[in-house]
Write a protein that holds these residues in place. Structure first.
Motif, PDB file in Angstrom:
ATOM      1  N   GLN A 153     -17.084  -7.695 -23.441  1.00  0.00           N
ATOM      2  CA  GLN A 153     -16.923  -7.894 -21.999  1.00  0.00           C
ATOM      3  C   GLN A 153     -18.196  -8.461 -21.381  1.00  0.00           C
ATOM      4  OE1 GLN A 153     -15.441  -4.535 -19.715  1.00  0.00           O
ATOM      5  NE2 GLN A 153     -14.222  -3.862 -21.459  1.00  0.00           N
ATOM      6  N   LEU A 154     -19.344  -8.010 -21.876  1.00  0.00           N
ATOM      7  CA  LEU A 154     -20.603  -8.532 -21.356  1.00  0.00           C
ATOM      8  C   LEU A 154     -20.694 -10.031 -21.613  1.00  0.00           C
ATOM      9  CD1 LEU A 154     -23.451  -7.892 -20.097  1.00  0.00           C
ATOM     10  CD2 LEU A 154     -24.280  -8.002 -22.440  1.00  0.00           C
ATOM     11  N   GLY A 155     -20.321 -10.460 -22.824  1.00  0.00           N
ATOM     12  CA  GLY A 155     -20.334 -11.891 -23.129  1.00  0.00           C
ATOM     13  C   GLY A 155     -19.449 -12.679 -22.172  1.00  0.00           C
ATOM     14  N   GLU A 156     -18.245 -12.155 -21.906  1.00  0.00           N
ATOM     15  CA  GLU A 156     -17.344 -12.798 -20.943  1.00  0.00           C
ATOM     16  C   GLU A 156     -17.989 -12.869 -19.559  1.00  0.00           C
ATOM     17  OE1 GLU A 156     -12.741 -12.069 -21.644  1.00  0.00           O
ATOM     18  OE2 GLU A 156     -13.827 -10.168 -21.557  1.00  0.00           O
ATOM     19  N   PHE A 157     -18.606 -11.765 -19.156  1.00  0.00           N
ATOM     20  CA  PHE A 157     -19.218 -11.672 -17.827  1.00  0.00           C
ATOM     21  C   PHE A 157     -20.353 -12.679 -17.669  1.00  0.00           C
ATOM     22  CE2 PHE A 157     -22.409  -9.984 -14.936  1.00  0.00           C
ATOM     23  CZ  PHE A 157     -21.668  -9.645 -13.819  1.00  0.00           C
ATOM     24  N   VAL A 158     -21.204 -12.779 -18.674  1.00  0.00           N
ATOM     25  CA  VAL A 158     -22.356 -13.688 -18.611  1.00  0.00           C
ATOM     26  C   VAL A 158     -21.884 -15.133 -18.507  1.00  0.00           C
ATOM     27  CG1 VAL A 158     -24.330 -14.592 -19.906  1.00  0.00           C
ATOM     28  CG2 VAL A 158     -23.950 -12.124 -19.767  1.00  0.00           C
ATOM     29  N   ALA A 159     -20.891 -15.496 -19.306  1.00  0.00           N
ATOM     30  CA  ALA A 159     -20.373 -16.859 -19.251  1.00  0.00           C
ATOM     31  C   ALA A 159     -19.742 -17.151 -17.890  1.00  0.00           C
ATOM     32  CB  ALA A 159     -19.349 -17.073 -20.368  1.00  0.00           C
ATOM     33  N   GLU A 281     -28.487  -3.266 -34.031  1.00  0.00           N
ATOM     34  CA  GLU A 281     -27.732  -4.027 -35.032  1.00  0.00           C
ATOM     35  C   GLU A 281     -27.731  -5.516 -34.701  1.00  0.00           C
ATOM     36  OE1 GLU A 281     -26.535  -2.858 -37.781  1.00  0.00           O
ATOM     37  OE2 GLU A 281     -26.998  -0.760 -37.358  1.00  0.00           O
ATOM     38  N   VAL A 282     -28.101  -6.340 -35.669  1.00  0.00           N
ATOM     39  CA  VAL A 282     -28.100  -7.796 -35.474  1.00  0.00           C
ATOM     40  C   VAL A 282     -26.690  -8.314 -35.211  1.00  0.00           C
ATOM     41  CG1 VAL A 282     -28.636 -10.016 -36.549  1.00  0.00           C
ATOM     42  CG2 VAL A 282     -30.181  -8.073 -36.867  1.00  0.00           C
ATOM     43  N   ARG A 283     -25.706  -7.741 -35.895  1.00  0.00           N
ATOM     44  CA  ARG A 283     -24.326  -8.224 -35.769  1.00  0.00           C
ATOM     45  C   ARG A 283     -23.785  -8.097 -34.345  1.00  0.00           C
ATOM     46  NH1 ARG A 283     -20.566  -4.697 -34.827  1.00  0.00           N
ATOM     47  NH2 ARG A 283     -18.912  -6.185 -35.360  1.00  0.00           N
ATOM     48  N   SER A 284     -24.353  -7.227 -33.521  1.00  0.00           N
ATOM     49  CA  SER A 284     -23.872  -7.045 -32.152  1.00  0.00           C
ATOM     50  C   SER A 284     -23.944  -8.347 -31.369  1.00  0.00           C
ATOM     51  CB  SER A 284     -24.694  -5.963 -31.439  1.00  0.00           C
ATOM     52  OG  SER A 284     -24.538  -4.709 -32.062  1.00  0.00           O
ATOM     53  N   GLY A 285     -24.892  -9.208 -31.735  1.00  0.00           N
ATOM     54  CA  GLY A 285     -24.986 -10.498 -31.071  1.00  0.00           C
ATOM     55  C   GLY A 285     -23.731 -11.326 -31.241  1.00  0.00           C
ATOM     56  N   GLY A 286     -23.075 -11.193 -32.385  1.00  0.00           N
ATOM     57  CA  GLY A 286     -21.848 -11.935 -32.636  1.00  0.00           C
ATOM     58  C   GLY A 286     -20.708 -11.491 -31.744  1.00  0.00           C
ATOM     59  N   VAL A 287     -20.680 -10.216 -31.387  1.00  0.00           N
ATOM     60  CA  VAL A 287     -19.641  -9.698 -30.493  1.00  0.00           C
ATOM     61  C   VAL A 287     -19.856 -10.233 -29.077  1.00  0.00           C
ATOM     62  CG1 VAL A 287     -18.502  -7.631 -29.624  1.00  0.00           C
ATOM     63  CG2 VAL A 287     -19.466  -7.631 -31.933  1.00  0.00           C
ATOM     64  N   VAL A 288     -21.130 -10.270 -28.644  1.00  0.00           N
ATOM     65  CA  VAL A 288     -21.437 -10.861 -27.343  1.00  0.00           C
ATOM     66  C   VAL A 288     -21.035 -12.339 -27.335  1.00  0.00           C
ATOM     67  CG1 VAL A 288     -23.280 -11.437 -25.711  1.00  0.00           C
ATOM     68  CG2 VAL A 288     -23.354  -9.254 -26.945  1.00  0.00           C
ATOM     69  N   LEU A 289     -21.346 -13.042 -28.422  1.00  0.00           N
ATOM     70  CA  LEU A 289     -20.991 -14.459 -28.539  1.00  0.00           C
ATOM     71  C   LEU A 289     -19.482 -14.650 -28.474  1.00  0.00           C
ATOM     72  CD1 LEU A 289     -21.683 -17.428 -29.125  1.00  0.00           C
ATOM     73  CD2 LEU A 289     -21.716 -16.856 -31.567  1.00  0.00           C
ATOM     74  N   ALA A 290     -18.720 -13.739 -29.062  1.00  0.00           N
ATOM     75  CA  ALA A 290     -17.258 -13.838 -29.032  1.00  0.00           C
ATOM     76  C   ALA A 290     -16.749 -13.831 -27.596  1.00  0.00           C
ATOM     77  CB  ALA A 290     -16.631 -12.693 -29.829  1.00  0.00           C
ATOM     78  N   GLY A 291     -17.262 -12.889 -26.793  1.00  0.00           N
ATOM     79  CA  GLY A 291     -16.842 -12.830 -25.394  1.00  0.00           C
ATOM     80  C   GLY A 291     -17.297 -14.032 -24.606  1.00  0.00           C
ATOM     81  N   TYR A 292     -18.519 -14.470 -24.853  1.00  0.00           N
ATOM     82  CA  TYR A 292     -19.073 -15.627 -24.157  1.00  0.00           C
ATOM     83  C   TYR A 292     -18.243 -16.878 -24.425  1.00  0.00           C
ATOM     84  CZ  TYR A 292     -22.682 -18.933 -22.550  1.00  0.00           C
ATOM     85  OH  TYR A 292     -23.369 -19.927 -21.904  1.00  0.00           O
ATOM     86  N   SER A 293     -17.852 -17.059 -25.673  1.00  0.00           N
ATOM     87  CA  SER A 293     -17.144 -18.281 -26.065  1.00  0.00           C
ATOM     88  C   SER A 293     -15.753 -18.382 -25.457  1.00  0.00           C
ATOM     89  CB  SER A 293     -17.058 -18.372 -27.591  1.00  0.00           C
ATOM     90  OG  SER A 293     -16.305 -17.299 -28.118  1.00  0.00           O
ATOM     91  N   ILE A 294     -15.227 -17.289 -24.949  1.00  0.00           N
ATOM     92  CA  ILE A 294     -13.931 -17.331 -24.275  1.00  0.00           C
ATOM     93  C   ILE A 294     -14.035 -18.100 -22.957  1.00  0.00           C
ATOM     94  CG2 ILE A 294     -12.191 -15.901 -23.110  1.00  0.00           C
ATOM     95  CD1 ILE A 294     -11.995 -15.864 -26.145  1.00  0.00           C
ATOM     96  N   ARG A 296     -17.025 -20.017 -22.014  1.00  0.00           N
ATOM     97  CA  ARG A 296     -17.894 -21.190 -22.072  1.00  0.00           C
ATOM     98  C   ARG A 296     -17.963 -21.704 -23.503  1.00  0.00           C
ATOM     99  NH1 ARG A 296     -21.051 -23.342 -18.374  1.00  0.00           N
ATOM    100  NH2 ARG A 296     -22.237 -24.382 -19.985  1.00  0.00           N
ATOM    101  N   ARG A 297     -17.853 -23.013 -23.663  1.00  0.00           N
ATOM    102  CA  ARG A 297     -17.979 -23.618 -24.982  1.00  0.00           C
ATOM    103  C   ARG A 297     -19.458 -23.752 -25.318  1.00  0.00           C
ATOM    104  NH1 ARG A 297     -19.102 -28.368 -27.373  1.00  0.00           N
ATOM    105  NH2 ARG A 297     -19.600 -29.326 -25.349  1.00  0.00           N
ATOM    106  N   LEU A 298     -19.835 -23.297 -26.514  1.00  0.00           N
ATOM    107  CA  LEU A 298     -21.226 -23.399 -26.946  1.00  0.00           C
ATOM    108  C   LEU A 298     -21.367 -24.602 -27.871  1.00  0.00           C
ATOM    109  CD1 LEU A 298     -23.946 -21.857 -26.721  1.00  0.00           C
ATOM    110  CD2 LEU A 298     -23.413 -20.845 -28.938  1.00  0.00           C
ATOM    111  N   PRO A 299     -22.115 -25.630 -27.461  1.00  0.00           N
ATOM    112  CA  PRO A 299     -22.298 -26.808 -28.318  1.00  0.00           C
ATOM    113  C   PRO A 299     -22.947 -26.418 -29.648  1.00  0.00           C
ATOM    114  CG  PRO A 299     -23.049 -27.243 -26.079  1.00  0.00           C
ATOM    115  CD  PRO A 299     -22.804 -25.780 -26.165  1.00  0.00           C
ATOM    116  N   ALA A 300     -22.666 -27.190 -30.690  1.00  0.00           N
ATOM    117  CA  ALA A 300     -23.209 -26.912 -32.024  1.00  0.00           C
ATOM    118  C   ALA A 300     -24.735 -26.897 -32.020  1.00  0.00           C
ATOM    119  CB  ALA A 300     -22.684 -27.945 -33.024  1.00  0.00           C
ATOM    120  N   GLN A 301     -25.328 -27.790 -31.234  1.00  0.00           N
ATOM    121  CA  GLN A 301     -26.786 -27.847 -31.140  1.00  0.00           C
ATOM    122  C   GLN A 301     -27.353 -26.517 -30.650  1.00  0.00           C
ATOM    123  OE1 GLN A 301     -29.037 -30.142 -31.959  1.00  0.00           O
ATOM    124  NE2 GLN A 301     -30.789 -29.058 -31.073  1.00  0.00           N
ATOM    125  N   ASP A 302     -26.705 -25.946 -29.623  1.00  0.00           N
ATOM    126  CA  ASP A 302     -27.159 -24.671 -29.064  1.00  0.00           C
ATOM    127  C   ASP A 302     -26.991 -23.548 -30.081  1.00  0.00           C
ATOM    128  OD1 ASP A 302     -26.949 -26.495 -26.985  1.00  0.00           O
ATOM    129  OD2 ASP A 302     -26.412 -24.976 -25.507  1.00  0.00           O
TER     130      ASP A 302
END
Length: 375
Positions: A153-159, A281-294, A296-302
């Motif tokens: 949810q945080l990832g979604e919120f930030v995006a 946990e490092v993997r927690s970043g991937g969960v944030v990214l999952a919400g964010y990507s819903i 906002r599209r993250l370019p490959a460069q980023d």
């Protein structure tokens, strides 16, 4: 019209910029500027600024106050360096009103008895911008269990926040410079002397150099916009979820002291960093990214820069945190999570070799995809 300074205003080692004021002086300041008689006063966390939660005495009626905040107020006394750039103060006030109007919960600035949203006050031998905000009640993210559902949810919120901020512009942010901006990581060379452990210093220097050659040359390829700049566990409000699917949900955002015109991927990297610090946990970043990507599209460069950016934010936090403690051993803002988890997390991020049955925890895109598939 406020006078704006455009020269570089970046913290140098040994500079004292935090306001110096007693609780009694705070009470007198609030009464003089806002006509509020203070019943309760509590100092809140602040890195370079001073923040106070204020409950007014309901028995003292002041005709100058037309709207009372039932939950209280937060008095913010800005550090002497940022107080020199008044256009940034104005931008912070405007951005809070901007996102409130777009259904995102955050504090709102209150006008003083002179009708202004801030004033410049002389404290000792320095001038500081002083503002009063409505106190927004709620629970900080740091005080609840950071479940995967909440991180998502945080990832979604930030995006969503960044999407809305793409329609916000303020000239004061274009030239703003601050040592906590991620783009200032190369400046950490001046502060790294505070790291006394040789192994840790090697890590710091490795990350700073990597930032210089991997990120700086790619600035022109990165999308820019206004960002919050400090999404962490102390700046996010949560509330009980009435739907019951998860115990808590994201409710709002606090502290716009680091707003800047910068690179959008920095916002994501900073958010991922602090959530990894919370969980360890490092993997927690991937969960944030999952919400964010819903949202906002993250370019490959980023995406390719995320590991370096997150490592850099950790180094920035650890080095400046150590510097802050050296300057003021009682500084409460340097959080226990950073001091307890920061170095271990950084070492995990810098690991490059894994056994055949190990998943690279920094492969956040794969982790995000797996989470989205399961959900």
């Amino acid at each position: 019209m406020a006078e704006t300074k455009t020269e570089s205003l970046v913290l140098e080692p040994g500079t004292v910029i935090k306001p110096i004021i007693t609780h009694e002086e705070v009470k007198l300041l609030v009464e003089r500027l806002y006509g509020i008689s203070v019943l309760e006063l509590e100092e809140l966390n602040g890195y370079d600024d001073k923040n106070y939660k204020i409950i007014e005495d309901p028995n003292v009626k002041n005709p100058l106050i037309t709207n009372h905040s039932t939950e209280g107020y937060v008095l913010k006394i800005m550090n002497s360096m940022d107080s020199q750039n008044l256009s940034v103060v104005e931008a912070q006030n405007e951005i809070m009103n901007f996102i409130t109007a777009r259904s995102i919960t955050c504090p709102r600035p209150i006008r003083n008895i002179f009708g202004h949203l801030y004033s410049i006050e002389r404290l000792g031998d320095r001038s500081h911008a002083v503002r009063l905000l409505e106190y927004v009640p709620g629970t900080l993210l740091k005080d609840v269990q950071a479940s995967d559902a909440l991180l998502y949810q945080l990832g979604e919120f930030v995006a969503n926040l960044d999407n809305k901020l793409q329609n916000f512009n303020h000239s004061g942010l274009v030239t703003r410079e601050h040592i906590w901006m991620l783009s200032k990581v190369p400046e950490l060379d001046k502060f790294k002397y505070v790291i006394k452990d040789a192994e840790k210093l090697d890590l710091v220097e490795e990350v700073i150099e990597e930032y210089k050659y991997a990120v700086v040359p790619n600035y022109d390829e990165l999308e820019k916009g206004v960002i919050h700049g400090d999404i962490n566990e102390m700046n996010i409000l949560v509330e009980k979820n009435p739907a019951g699917k998860t115990e808590y949900r994201i409710a709002g955002v606090l502290d716009f002291g680091d707003i800047q015109y910068s690179y959008l991927v920095f916002e994501l990297a900073i958010s991922m960093t602090y959530m990894m610090l919370v969980t360890g946990e490092v993997r927690s970043g991937g969960v944030v990214l999952a919400g964010y990507s819903i949202n906002r599209r993250l370019p490959a460069q980023d995406l390719r820069l995320l590991k370096t950016l997150i490592s850099a934010r950790l180094v920035q936090s650890l080095v400046l945190g150590a510097y802050s403690i050296e300057q003021d051993p009682n500084n409460k803002y340097v959080t226990s999570t950073e001091r307890a988890n920061g170095w271990d997390l950084l070492k995990k991020l810098r690991k490059t070799k894994y056994s055949a049955d190990e998943q690279d925890p920094t492969d956040w895109q794969t982790i995000a995809n797996e989470y989205l598939t399961r959900s």
